[in-house]
Design a protein around this motif. Structure first.
Motif: not given
Lengths: 131, 547, 560
Positions: A106, A112, A126
């Motif tokens: 990240k 993600e 998402y």
């Protein structure tokens, strides 16, 4: 909204490994969720993946990695995108990626990570949220 | 404490029972609430079951089955360098394992040497053994009684080279080829259908497979040259009945190709063996094996005219289902593995691998591997299920399920035949879409809770879990590359060149490639070098993605 | 007639089978040793229709939920209602056990299975000099109604079904009374209570025998008092659970396990009928507690045979009409004696298949032992793991999809019939001895169990019965890899509470309560009627025991 284009997503399976069950299931689930999905197939190099992403004008790249090579492949893809001056393509991933590595990924800009057992509806939700 | 209320509202079982759709097995068959004699109306004992060790072998391929000899406990020996793997294998044998499976690292699987740029970062990956040269095979097998234990090479596209190395090492150890026991997975068809570790297009790959088959049938009568694998199809998402039908269809294809190549069916059919997955649906799994035995024996005898009863026998290795294991509450996996193992035993498997309970999230430890082994020993020694052959034979449910497995398989055979056979079906993308359909449907059922995995979509606890990977050791890779560089420096380059051009020549013609391969590996030609020559001639296969 | 194969077909199969047997050879390696079940029944190399030739489908199997109930006691079995997952829990003082109950319920357990510490089971108070060392061990300590209140605090008694493992009637008569009294105090009517108490006189007089217990007749009377009381006041409560489990743990064989529970149930039924109750009023509430031992198929056949025998007994001897009287309902616990202290995680594999055999045998509820059972009281982890095992069986293996999935299997049917035959022979033998109470008084039962236990042990020691990690595949360097459970301090907690209670309660009320019990003994009345009232005075279990032993005397069971 009239004329709004479908979200375009590239799903790719980099590396030598051929376990593509997860990548294909996600590809179909996203398609069923109303997105345009391009599945890049097996054994793709990071460069091929980035080129395909550009050619296909996608908004996100999903990488499925089960071989443990995530710490090599994600950074390569991210730096190739940077080199090409691309900042509007989201990169996300799935597969056997230990949580302890999520922070590293990240921190270099990966959106993600979806580990085994993830619900495909969450992945779609998402993408709709962040794109 | 919300639970009594929760249970009250949910009424547990009732909630489940109302939805008739739920009473389907993994293959999608509708399961009735009760099975009785009326569910096997045309049942004829002699034709449908017969006696163990006799045609059609539904009840088992040997007369006394486990009363005479227990199944082979064959655990997957993994691990790093060839000499480290050798140590682990010895350990497993010492704990009572009677066979061992060896898996390869990703570069070897993809036909690359450790020093190939494509191999970078993956040498020794996934716990597999890196095999570049004969030296590696020698270290791997050192001191193992090759004529006593059975070694299973989880090797596919690169099998001709691995087989050549195995033969060469056995020769060095002075063990006659005729005494070599073991198995080469060497099932190229399922690579195109599921596992996807192929290099060349299907037809040249098949030619190499037939070369190994011919070599083994002429020289290695105890060795199984192909283990036709449904396990990978199932892992990729095939349902149990697809696993059954596709695997058998692949088996028939090897038979046909062998016959086409001029081999007599009885010269190699007895050495073909199979590899199935023991999945979670207990009875469905048992029915799958019983149907497989019946279909195989009938087809081999009636369609392919095999006369040797050994050709009619469907021999199978089983592994419990890695994909059914959960990372959450890993102790639960001990039960999953036990129940799956029990079903494989009640189904009459010839050998069995039980998964380690912690492998869904980490590297199995010697302790978890030992526990996996113990589950088999407990079934073998304590449960009493070995006392009689095919203990479920006659159960209305099992017999009805076996019949249904069989008849759906024949429907798939017809479908494949209409596509022009297995290889054409691969080329037309049939398997890709059939398996992707099943995989997607399964995922959907999990998400809609039509299928339950305890800890995953029911009784979920917020236990903090992390995945632990067998990370390739960069030091190991460095060492491996250095060793290989040294080896390449210290050999006679002219001999290497000659060997490679012989290989090139033979594969352009139609002679058996095995003799030149054996010669080449003895001259320290590497696996990657040989495969590269073949790539050059055969070209590479690219599949069209279907999802 | 509904024979499955006509005679000439069977004849042909038999002929072929004989030929097969001949050609397979009796001298072969496969016949080096005799293949027997755990209970010693000889097993054939293969079973075919020849072995079930006498079977008549409608007479011998029938349909689930219908006589003779061999295929199951409900028409749809687990499709409609999965077996109850009942995990045993109990240790230390009641406040500790209360926490464990709540944990298990929140993790999906569907009932409570309460076990009690040794002093409670034997009728002693925690402060008794004989009790102190065992206080809180093996179960929860209960002395007075106050302990019972704490134990079930916050647990909805009208919703949760509770199984009280009050093995000995001397314990049950008081502890069950406390449970009922506590429910009444909380405003829950007795006819709303669901649950089971163990209450088996053989537990007091035959199993884990100690000197100075109540004589068989008296123990049997206490047991029957509870049955009579529940039949009249708590009709949804199972007042007795014949403890085949414990008979088996003590060493008996599968056929003895079934024969003894059924003989015991026959005796109770005869006594209830003598007391003027109708068989269909109490028989539906008789329940059975069986052992899930290690021989997979023998256990399945055992449960099926038990259903067939029970049906015939209730139909023929007692002329029962209610289908619920005719159906053998049972709880299974996986065998503790089959677990090992060596390599304890191996026990997960064992219990998993033990439980599977219970499910395939049609159990109504199942308790799975913790893998650390052979070492200590289950820890939180081991008891959750055991619960998960039940859930995996129900939800993942799909064995619940159809009823009696093994029905028709030549082996299972033949073994079922064989076990039935052996059970019937034992029942006949006990009838000849004058019933089970007499057979206990004379020590006949003790002898049978001791013989079988000796053989079992002998088979392990000679290696005839392999036990992985014990007599084969041993690991001498095995270190205990699991966390052991430490029983929380109990004696002091209980002593403190008991002291306070004894100070606070009214001595005259206690005296009155004990007098009432004593009088009831003299008048041969139903003791439970009296004790349910008495416990309100906070009289202790030990004080009640003293009165009972005073009135009925004590008995020393024969030792072998």
């Amino acid at each position: 909204m009239a004329g709004e284009r479908k979200k375009r997503i590239l799903i790719a399976k980099p590396g030598l490994d051929g376990h593509d069950r997860g990548a294909k299931v996600v590809a179909r689930a996203l398609r069923n969720a109303g997105m345009e999905v391009i599945y890049a197939g097996l054994h793709q190099t990071p460069l091929q993946i980035v080129n395909t992403a550009v050619d296909e004008d996608v908004e996100a790249i999903g990488l499925s990695i089960l071989s443990g090579a995530h710490k090599t492949i994600f950074p390569k893809v991210m730096s190739l995108l940077k080199q090409k001056g691309i900042s509007d393509i989201l990169v996300f991933g799935g597969g056997t990626i230990p949580k302890k590595d999520w922070g590293i990924l990240k921190s270099i800009g990966v959106g993600e990570i979806f580990p085994p057992g993830s619900d495909t509806r969450e992945i779609a939700a998402y993408l709709y949220k962040v794109l | 404490m919300n639970n009594p209320d929760y249970m009250e509202a949910k009424k547990y079982g009732e909630d489940i029972s109302l939805d008739e759709e739920l009473y389907r097995n993994l293959s999608g068959f509708h399961i009735k609430s009760l099975y009785g004699p009326e569910d096997i109306p045309k049942f004829d004992y002699g034709t449908d079951l017969g006696l163990p060790g006799e045609y059609p072998f539904t009840r088992g391929i040997y007369r006394t089955m486990y009363r005479g000899k227990p199944w082979t406990i064959r655990q997957l020996g993994s691990l790093g360098s060839p000499s480290e793997a050798n140590r682990r294998i010895r350990q497993l044998i010492q704990m009572g394992s009677t066979g061992v499976s060896i898996c390869l690292d990703m570069p070897t699987i993809m036909g690359r040497d450790s020093d190939d740029p494509m191999s970078e970062g993956e040498v020794g990956s996934c716990g597999g053994v890196a095999i570049d040269s004969l030296e590696d095979m020698r270290n791997l097998l050192e001191g193992l009684p090759l004529d006593e234990i059975s070694i299973n090479f989880v090797s596919n596209s690169q099998s001709p080279v691995i087989l050549a190395m195995f033969v060469a090492v056995a020769g060095e150890q002075g063990i006659p080829l005729a005494k070599l026991n073991g198995t080469m997975q060497n099932d190229i068809l399922k690579e195109y259908q599921a596992q996807k570790s192929y290099y060349f297009p299907p037809r040249p790959s098949m030619r190499l497979t037939i070369d190994t088959l011919r070599f083994c049938s002429e020289n290695m009568p105890l060795f199984n040259p192909i283990s036709i694998s449904g396990y990978h199809l199932a892992s990729a998402g095939a349902t149990p009945v697809q696993e059954l039908a596709f695997t058998l269809a692949n088996g028939f294809t090897y038979i046909e190709e062998g016959i086409k190549a001029g081999l007599s069916v009885d010269s190699f059919a007895p050495r073909l063996s199979f590899f199935f997955k023991a999945h979670n649906d207990f009875f469905e799994n048992i029915a799958k094996f019983r149907a497989a035995r019946r279909i195989w024996s009938r087809t081999i005898r009636e369609k392919y005219k095999a006369e040797d009863p050994r050709s009619w026998r469907f021999r199978v290795h089983t592994q419990t289902s890695g994909s059914s294991l959960a990372a959450q509450e890993p102790e639960n996996n001990i039960m999953r593995v036990t129940i799956q193992a029990l079903s494989a035993v009640l189904a009459g498997t010839q050998s069995l691998h039980t998964n380690a309970f912690d492998e869904a999230f980490s590297i199995p430890t010697p302790r978890s591997e030992k526990l996996a082994l113990r589950a088999q020993q407990i079934i073998a020694r304590e449960s009493g299920v070995i006392n009689t052959v095919d203990p479920l034979g006659g159960s209305y449910y099992i017999e009805a399920l076996t019949n249904e497995m069989e008849s759906v398989s024949y429907e798939y055979f017809r479908e494949i035949e209409n596509l022009g056979g297995v290889i054409s079906a691969i080329e037309k993308g049939f398997y890709q879409s059939a398996i992707a359909d099943s995989a997607f449907k399964y995922q959907e059922e999990i998400e809609k809770k039509k299928r339950i995995v305890v800890g995953l979509n029911e009784f979920v606890t917020d236990e903090e879990m992390d995945i632990e990977l067998r990370e390739p050791d960069p030091e190991f890779e460095k060492q491996k590359v250095a060793d290989l560089t040294a080896l390449k420096k210290n050999r006679d380059l002219n001999v290497v060149k000659t060997c490679l051009s012989e290989v090139r020549q033979v594969i352009q013609g139609s002679d058996n490639v095995m003799p030149v391969l054996i010669k080449a590996v003895k001259s320290r030609v590497t696996l990657g070098e040989i495969i590269n020559v073949m790539r050059d001639i055969f070209g590479e296969f690219r599949e069209e993605s279907i999802y | 007639m509904s024979k499955l194969f006509n005679e000439d077909v069977v004849e042909e199969i038999t002929r072929k089978g004989d030929r097969w047997q001949q050609s397979t050879g009796h001298g072969g390696k496969a016949n080096d040793r005799e293949f027997r079940t755990l209970s010693g029944i000889s097993v054939e190399p293969v079973y075919t229709p020849e072995h079930t030739a006498d079977m008549d489908y409608l007479r011998d199997l029938g349909f689930p939920g219908e006589p003779p109930f061999v295929r199951g006691v409900h028409p749809t079995m687990y499709r409609e209602r999965a077996w109850t997952m009942r995990q045993l829990a109990g240790y230390g003082p009641p406040e500790e056990t209360n926490k464990r109950y709540k944990l298990l319920l929140s993790e999906g357990a569907t009932g409570i299975n309460g076990i009690f510490d040794y002093p409670t089971l034997r009728g002693y108070d925690s402060t008794d000099p004989l009790a102190r060392a065992d206080c809180g061990r093996g179960g929860v300590a209960i002395d007075t109604l106050e302990d019972m209140r704490i134990l079930f605090d916050g647990i909805p008694l009208e919703k949760v079904s509770s199984s009280l493992v009050t093995c000995q009637p001397i314990c049950n008569i008081t502890v069950q009374s406390m449970y009922f009294a506590n429910a009444r105090n909380r405003g829950v009517p007795l006819d709303k209570l669901t649950g089971t108490s163990q209450n088996d006189f053989l537990m007091e007089t035959c199993m884990a025998t100690a000197p100075g217990v109540l004589p068989p007749k008296a123990s049997f009377k206490l047991s029957c008092d509870a049955i009579e009381y529940c039949t009249k006041h708590a009709p949804r409560w199972n007042p007795i659970s014949f403890a085949g489990y414990n008979y088996r743990e003590s060493g008996c064989t599968a056929d003895q396990e079934v024969a003894f529970v059924i003989a015991n149930a026959i005796a109770c039924s005869e006594e209830m009928v003598r007391r003027g109750l109708d068989v269909d009023d109490f028989a539906p509430r008789l329940s059975f507690f069986m052992n899930g031992q290690s021989d997979f198929f023998e256990e399945i056949a055992k449960y099926r045979a038990a259903r067939r025998v029970w049906y015939r007994v209730m139909k023929e001897r007692f002329k029962a009409k209610n289908p619920r009287s005719l159906a053998f309902r049972f709880h299974v616990q996986t065998a503790g004696v089959a677990l090992t202290a060596q390599q304890p995680l191996n026990n997960i594999a064992r219990s998993a298949y033990h439980a599977l055999s219970a499910a395939l045998g049609g159990a109504q509820s199942v308790h799975i032992d913790g893998y650390d059972e052979a070492l200590c009281i289950p820890t939180e982890l081991s008891s959750i793991t055991a619960l998960r095992c039940n859930q995996i069986l129900q939800l993942e293996t799909r064995v619940t999809n159809t009823v009696d999935p093994l029905g028709g299997s030549y082996f299972v049917e033949a073994l079922t019939s064989k076990l039935e035959e052996k059970i019937l022979m034992l029942l006949e033998e006990m009838d000849g001895l004058g019933g089970i109470v007499k057979a206990t008084e004379t020590g006949w039962i003790h002898g049978k169990i001791a013989d079988a236990a000796y053989e079992y042990q002998n088979d392990i020691e000679t290696g005839k019965m392999p036990v992985v990690g014990v007599n084969c595949y041993r690991m001498d360097d095995e270190v205990l890899p699991i966390e052991l459970f430490e029983v929380p301090e109990t004696a002091k907690v209980q002593e403190k509470r008991l002291k306070r209670i004894k100070k606070e309660r009214s001595d005259s009320e206690v005296r009155r309560a004990l007098d009432a019990i004593s009088r009831c003994c003299d008048e041969d009345g139903n003791l439970m009627e009296v004790i349910v009232e008495s416990v309100q005075s906070l009289v202790t279990e030990g004080e009640i025991t003293e009165v009972l032993k005073d009135k009925y005397g004590v008995w020393n069971p024969p030792l072998f």
